[in-house]
Design an enzyme around this catalytic site. Structure first.
Site, PDB file in Angstrom:
ATOM      1  N   ILE A 233       1.178  -1.600  -0.036  1.00  0.00           N
ATOM      2  CA  ILE A 233      -0.367  -0.020  -0.133  1.00  0.00           C
ATOM      3  C   ILE A 233       0.747   1.665  -0.270  1.00  0.00           C
ATOM      4  O   ILE A 233       2.093   1.057   0.860  1.00  0.00           O
ATOM      5  CB  ILE A 233      -0.988  -0.332   1.280  1.00  0.00           C
ATOM      6  CG1 ILE A 233      -1.796  -1.442   1.228  1.00  0.00           C
ATOM      7  CG2 ILE A 233      -1.936   1.250   1.116  1.00  0.00           C
ATOM      8  CD1 ILE A 233      -2.402  -2.122  -0.437  1.00  0.00           C
ATOM      9  N   LYS A 234       0.887   2.464  -0.810  1.00  0.00           N
ATOM     10  CA  LYS A 234       1.466   3.174  -0.698  1.00  0.00           C
ATOM     11  C   LYS A 234       0.897   4.192  -0.220  1.00  0.00           C
ATOM     12  O   LYS A 234      -0.408   4.712  -0.281  1.00  0.00           O
ATOM     13  CB  LYS A 234       1.503   3.503  -2.756  1.00  0.00           C
ATOM     14  CG  LYS A 234       2.683   2.744  -3.437  1.00  0.00           C
ATOM     15  CD  LYS A 234       2.675   3.123  -4.732  1.00  0.00           C
ATOM     16  CE  LYS A 234       3.679   4.444  -5.066  1.00  0.00           C
ATOM     17  NZ  LYS A 234       4.256   4.189  -6.355  1.00  0.00           N
ATOM     18  N   ILE A 235       1.822   4.968   0.487  1.00  0.00           N
ATOM     19  CA  ILE A 235       1.125   6.036   1.214  1.00  0.00           C
ATOM     20  C   ILE A 235       2.622   7.576   1.222  1.00  0.00           C
ATOM     21  O   ILE A 235       3.644   6.897   1.244  1.00  0.00           O
ATOM     22  CB  ILE A 235       1.496   6.049   2.793  1.00  0.00           C
ATOM     23  CG1 ILE A 235       0.603   4.995   3.094  1.00  0.00           C
ATOM     24  CG2 ILE A 235       0.957   7.022   3.955  1.00  0.00           C
ATOM     25  CD1 ILE A 235       0.564   4.604   4.430  1.00  0.00           C
TER      26      ILE A 235
END
Length: 438
Positions: free
Chosen positions: A208-210
């Site tokens: 999951i890219k943050i």
């Protein structure tokens, strides 16, 4: 098993292990644009071809083995991973995801995506039409439609990389998907979005890219503490990178998990965009000394980032986490395509090779590196030179804090615009579809 066939004059010559002078027979990596084609019969040839949405992408044409099970030819990407410990990933994703098969065979070990990539993929391809029509006719709102389209691509890609993920015990084989860029300034909203997206994709090898914005640093800690693996994106400065590492370590310590081996992370440090901005500033200064430093800022800062990485992932604090199975948050070099055509096309790949790192490359950079990239440990080959360049830029008036902040703003804004543009176009398409069906 298929083997990469030999031709005397392939469209895209690639030398084994990056050597231009190698006498090793060339393996075929074509540059073609057509739809995915799969034909197989006794003695026949198997073609795996990239679709039009990946412009001039890699196409590996294989022929059947003679019965002895000949293995696929080794490429520069295999050599990079096996000898230097750097994982080559692909910075692109579109349908059909089977387009990734020849890239995986060529040594690609993971995939990164972002809102701009999906905006291009969905808006320029007909491959999404059937699912889009079904979702609209089912009464889904446009935000839901977007995520359904994206999640399917991510899930399908994760399936293709499962074998790599399993063989490396979670070291590689990841596919990254980003939370909504609208949440870049929303700490709690980012946490909730990451939780939802992780559950929605439901694949062990998804990242999951943050974004590494100041409001999202606490989000990273929280998401890691929940046992969700994260790709931290849009890192442009050393100070923000250190905050990202600390958020990862804080998250691991706060998790309460006895086994931390399945909670992993990469820190996406952007490269070429740094030179794009710094070069403009140097040209404004205009002195011979300033002009001589053009094209050197990005890699110098990256070398210092790797030095910071080595320091932070050592010592008593880190060793205590290692005892619980913790894995280092690997540095990932992003934005590796060359923006200035005057620069070598592997400028942001060749000089950034080092163990426990990832280099994610879009088509241009990937093709160039396979064709004539050099494989050697370079990232820390001359740290003193990198320090000298970094300091020299400061003395000339280059404010690294400004550079990082400005590039972060531009990056977030770019992703927001891509995201909003795609949603607008999907809404128009949905309205048209509804009118047709009235």
């Amino acid at each position: 098993m298929a083997s990469i066939c030999k031709l005397s004059n392939p469209c895209f010559n690639s030398t084994s292990y990056g050597s231009r002078s190698s006498s090793t027979p060339k393996f075929v990596v074509h540059l073609r644009t057509s739809t995915f084609n799969h034909r197989l019969s006794a003695g026949s040839k198997l073609s795996l071809v990239i679709n039009p949405s990946i412009r001039a992408s890699l196409c590996v044409k294989c022929s059947q083995a003679d019965g002895n099970g000949s293995s696929v030819k080794r490429t520069t990407l295999h050599h990079l991973y096996e000898t230097q410990g750097q994982s080559p990933w692909y910075d692109n994703l579109c349908r059909p995801v089977t387009d990734l098969i020849p890239l995986i065979d060529s040594g690609v070990r993971g995939v990164t995506s972002n809102p701009a990539i999906f905006q291009k993929a969905i808006s320029t391809s007909n491959a999404y039409n059937d699912q889009f029509r079904e979702l609209v006719q089912a009464g889904k709102d446009i935000d839901s439609v977007y995520w359904e389209l994206v999640v399917k691509d991510i899930q399908d890609a994760c399936k293709l990389f499962e074998t790599i993920y399993d063989k490396t015990d979670g070291g590689d084989g990841y596919v990254s998907v980003e939370v909504s860029p609208r949440l870049a300034d929303d700490t709690e909203g980012t946490v909730e979005a990451a939780k939802w997206l992780h559950k929605k994709v439901e694949r062990s090898n998804v990242y999951i890219k943050i974004p590494a914005t100041a409001p999202c640093i606490p989000s990273i800690k929280e998401v890691i503490s929940l046992g969700i693996s994260v790709n931290v994106t849009l890192i442009f400065s050393l100070s923000r990178y250190e905050a990202v590492i600390d958020a990862y370590l804080d998250g691991l310590e706060a998790s309460g998990l006895s086994d931390l081996s399945r909670v992993t992370s990469v820190a996406s440090f952007f490269v070429s965009r740094v030179d794009t901005l710094v070069d403009k500033l140097l040209e404004k200064i205009g002195t011979p000394e300033a002009l001589d430093l053009r094209g050197k800022a990005a890699n110098a800062q990256a070398a210092l980032a790797y030095d910071l990485y080595q320091k932070k992932f050592s010592g008593p604090r880190w060793e205590a986490l290692v005892k619980k199975g913790a894995k280092k948050q690997r540095l990932l070099w992003a934005s590796t395509s060359v923006k200035n055509p005057a620069y070598p096309d592997t400028l942001y790949v060749d000089p950034l090779i080092g163990p426990d790192t990832v280099s994610t490359m879009p088509d241009q950079a990937l093709q160039a590196f396979i064709d004539h990239g050099s494989v050697a440990r370079t990232i820390d080959a001359n740290l003193s030179e990198a320090e000298g360049i970094y300091s020299a830029l400061e003395k000339l008036g280059i404010d690294w804090v400004f550079v990082g902040s400005q590039l972060e703003l531009e990056g977030v804004d770019s992703f927001k615009k891509s995201f909003d543009s795609l949603l607008d176009s999907l809404q128009e398409k949905a309205n048209t579809l509804k009118l047709v069906n009235l």
